[in-house]
Design an enzyme around this catalytic site. Structure first.
Site, mmCIF file in Angstrom:
data_model
loop_
_atom_site.group_PDB
_atom_site.id
_atom_site.type_symbol
_atom_site.label_atom_id
_atom_site.label_comp_id
_atom_site.label_asym_id
_atom_site.label_seq_id
_atom_site.Cartn_x
_atom_site.Cartn_y
_atom_site.Cartn_z
ATOM 1 N N ARG A 79 0.833 -1.207 0.000
ATOM 2 C CA ARG A 79 0.000 0.000 0.000
ATOM 3 C C ARG A 79 0.871 1.262 0.000
ATOM 4 N NH1 ARG A 79 -2.207 1.605 4.605
ATOM 5 N NH2 ARG A 79 -2.711 -0.494 5.319
ATOM 6 N N TYR B 15 -14.742 19.071 -15.416
ATOM 7 C CA TYR B 15 -15.171 17.687 -15.642
ATOM 8 C C TYR B 15 -16.310 17.352 -14.670
ATOM 9 C CZ TYR B 15 -14.715 12.601 -15.641
ATOM 10 O OH TYR B 15 -14.956 11.258 -15.713
ATOM 11 N N ASP C 275 -5.561 20.407 -14.283
ATOM 12 C CA ASP C 275 -5.973 19.096 -14.778
ATOM 13 C C ASP C 275 -5.574 19.051 -16.255
ATOM 14 O OD1 ASP C 275 -7.292 16.914 -15.882
ATOM 15 O OD2 ASP C 275 -9.056 17.127 -14.597
ATOM 16 N N LYS D 77 -7.015 8.180 -19.716
ATOM 17 C CA LYS D 77 -7.240 8.756 -21.040
ATOM 18 C C LYS D 77 -5.979 8.613 -21.903
ATOM 19 C CE LYS D 77 -11.009 9.694 -18.861
ATOM 20 N NZ LYS D 77 -11.306 10.958 -18.222
HETATM 21 C C1 LIG Z 1 -11.744 11.338 -16.922
HETATM 22 C C2 LIG Z 1 -11.360 12.627 -16.319
HETATM 23 C C3 LIG Z 1 -11.162 12.742 -14.943
HETATM 24 C C4 LIG Z 1 -11.421 11.590 -13.978
HETATM 25 O O1 LIG Z 1 -10.589 10.524 -14.196
HETATM 26 P P1 LIG Z 1 -10.962 8.976 -13.886
HETATM 27 O O2 LIG Z 1 -9.721 8.279 -14.270
HETATM 28 O O3 LIG Z 1 -12.150 8.640 -14.714
HETATM 29 O O4 LIG Z 1 -11.266 8.913 -12.418
HETATM 30 C C5 LIG Z 1 -10.758 13.969 -14.452
HETATM 31 N N1 LIG Z 1 -10.571 15.021 -15.263
HETATM 32 C C6 LIG Z 1 -10.757 14.947 -16.588
HETATM 33 C C7 LIG Z 1 -10.524 16.148 -17.424
HETATM 34 C C8 LIG Z 1 -11.153 13.757 -17.171
HETATM 35 O O5 LIG Z 1 -11.350 13.688 -18.483
#
Ligand SMILES: *Cc1c(COP(=O)(O)O)cnc(C)c1O
Length: 372
Positions: A45, A97, A168, A193
């Site tokens: 962990r 988001y 982000d 992504k």
């Molecule tokens: C998908 C996404 C998230 C969240 O990520 P997860 O891996 O689905 O938890 C946060 N910010 C943006 C811009 C995203 O496209």
């Protein structure tokens, strides 16, 4: 070392013990302490060598001192928000988001307020800033309308109020934009992504320089246990190696698709950071090394029927995969946002978002033309 070389090499060195040319998959949950000359590994962990190889690579890509990976992008976000104390305030992009919006809602019970501002409007951000702002949470390019905010200008403003700037960077990926180099304190990724890139593993990351932040984040993650498993880290690291190649191809395809959309009588506005008339064109040129592969447009017809006619484009949320995706934000990703707020932001039921994959661009163009 240049970025494309780092993608393949950073974070792992071949050792004499085994000669593995890729980071081995360490599944052990606990580590024999007497067996280690230099005691580094205790319990999975906290520490895991497969996870650390991925983290070293992600840190190297942004020339950062630290990177930590998490079980999802949301877990990375929740960890960043764990820094906040009651009474503090967050200033955030007004079109964050949907999941981030849901996460922010949970802060209310800790007496932490989030103010939503158009972060591409510096005058509006300046007005929203005050001493109680502890964090500015920026998404650029924004989702789904692909507005672009000036990271450098916002970093300067945040610093003036001793607030942290978190960017982000999921949409741009480190290949197209490096927030820390423009003065941001923390870069956040949903590695689900572009970074992992194959729609087969969920994960997140925080990348930053500050050692005391590292203490806080590492301590929180070890306590909360929001870690990705070793296999997830292995897959993410494998995907990461081709990030630059994928983004290059996906961007070229996006440019081709943008031309197609602009020529279609069934299409209204087209949003894309690569357009000459993009409202923040000068910021795009200064801050990004390319316009990317997310394209948003207004469809002048029945969106649901159009998406159903797509064969190669899967109608699904998420983005940045080798496989092309189409979605309707109002019905899918941005559903948690109240309707009147969505409409104010311009996210009508006719807005469609495409994420271009690595398929043959002509096949994609034909699929989309038929669907339109
Ligand atoms: C998908 C996404 C998230 C969240 O990520 P997860 O891996 O689905 O938890 C946060 N910010 C943006 C811009 C995203 O496209």
């Amino acid at each position: 070392m240049e970025l494309d070389t780092k993608l393949v090499h950073a974070g792992y060195e071949i050792t004499a013990a085994s000669g593995d040319v890729v980071p081995p998959l360490h599944l052990a949950t606990t580590f024999e302490q007497r067996a280690q000359d230099d005691l580094r590994y205790f319990y999975g962990r906290g520490e895991n060598p497969t996870r650390e190889a991925l983290e070293r690579c992600l840190a190297a890509l942004e020339n950062a001192a630290h990177a930590l990976v998490f079980s999802s992008g949301q877990a990375a976000g929740a960890t960043a928000l764990s820094l906040l104390r009651p009474g503090q305030r967050v200033v955030a992009s007004d079109d964050v988001y949907g999941g981030t919006f849901s996460l922010f809602k949970t802060l209310t019970k800790y007496d932490i307020r989030v103010d939503y501002v158009d972060l591409t409007d510096l005058a509006a951000v300046t007005e929203a800033m005050a001493d109680d702002v502890a964090m500015v949470w920026l998404e650029t390019p924004t989702n789904p309308l692909l507005k672009v905010a000036d990271i450098g200008a916002l970093a300067e403003l945040a610093r003036r109020y001793e607030a942290l700037l978190l960017v982000d960077n999921t949409f741009a990926s480190p290949v197209l934009q490096q927030p820390l180099a423009h003065g941001a304190d923390i870069t956040l990724y949903s590695t689900t992504k572009f970074i992992a890139g194959h729609s087969d593993v969920i994960g997140g990351a925080l990348v930053y320089n500050d050692d005391s932040l590292h203490g806080e984040f590492f301590g929180y993650r070890t306590a909360a246990g929001n870690i990705p498993g070793p296999l997830d880290c292995f897959l993410t690291h494998r995907g990461l190696k081709t990030l630059s190649l994928r983004v290059e191809r996906q961007t070229r395809t996006a440019q081709h698709i943008v031309e197609l959309l602009r020529g279609s009588p069934k299409v209204g506005a087209v949003h894309y950071p690569g357009l000459e008339e993009h409202p923040q064109r000068h910021v795009v040129e200064r801050q990004m090394s390319g316009p990317g592969s997310i394209v948003t447009f207004e469809y002048l017809g029945d969106v649901q029927a159009m998406m159903n006619r797509c064969v190669l484009f899967a109608c699904a949320v998420s983005l940045g995969s080798v496989r092309s995706l189409v979605e309707c934000p109002a019905l899918m990703t941005h559903r948690p946002i109240p309707e009147q707020d969505r409409l104010r932001l311009g996210i009508t039921n006719n807005i469609v978002r495409l994420s271009l994959g690595i398929e043959d661009p002509h096949d994609l163009a034909k699929d989309l033309t038929d669907a339109l």
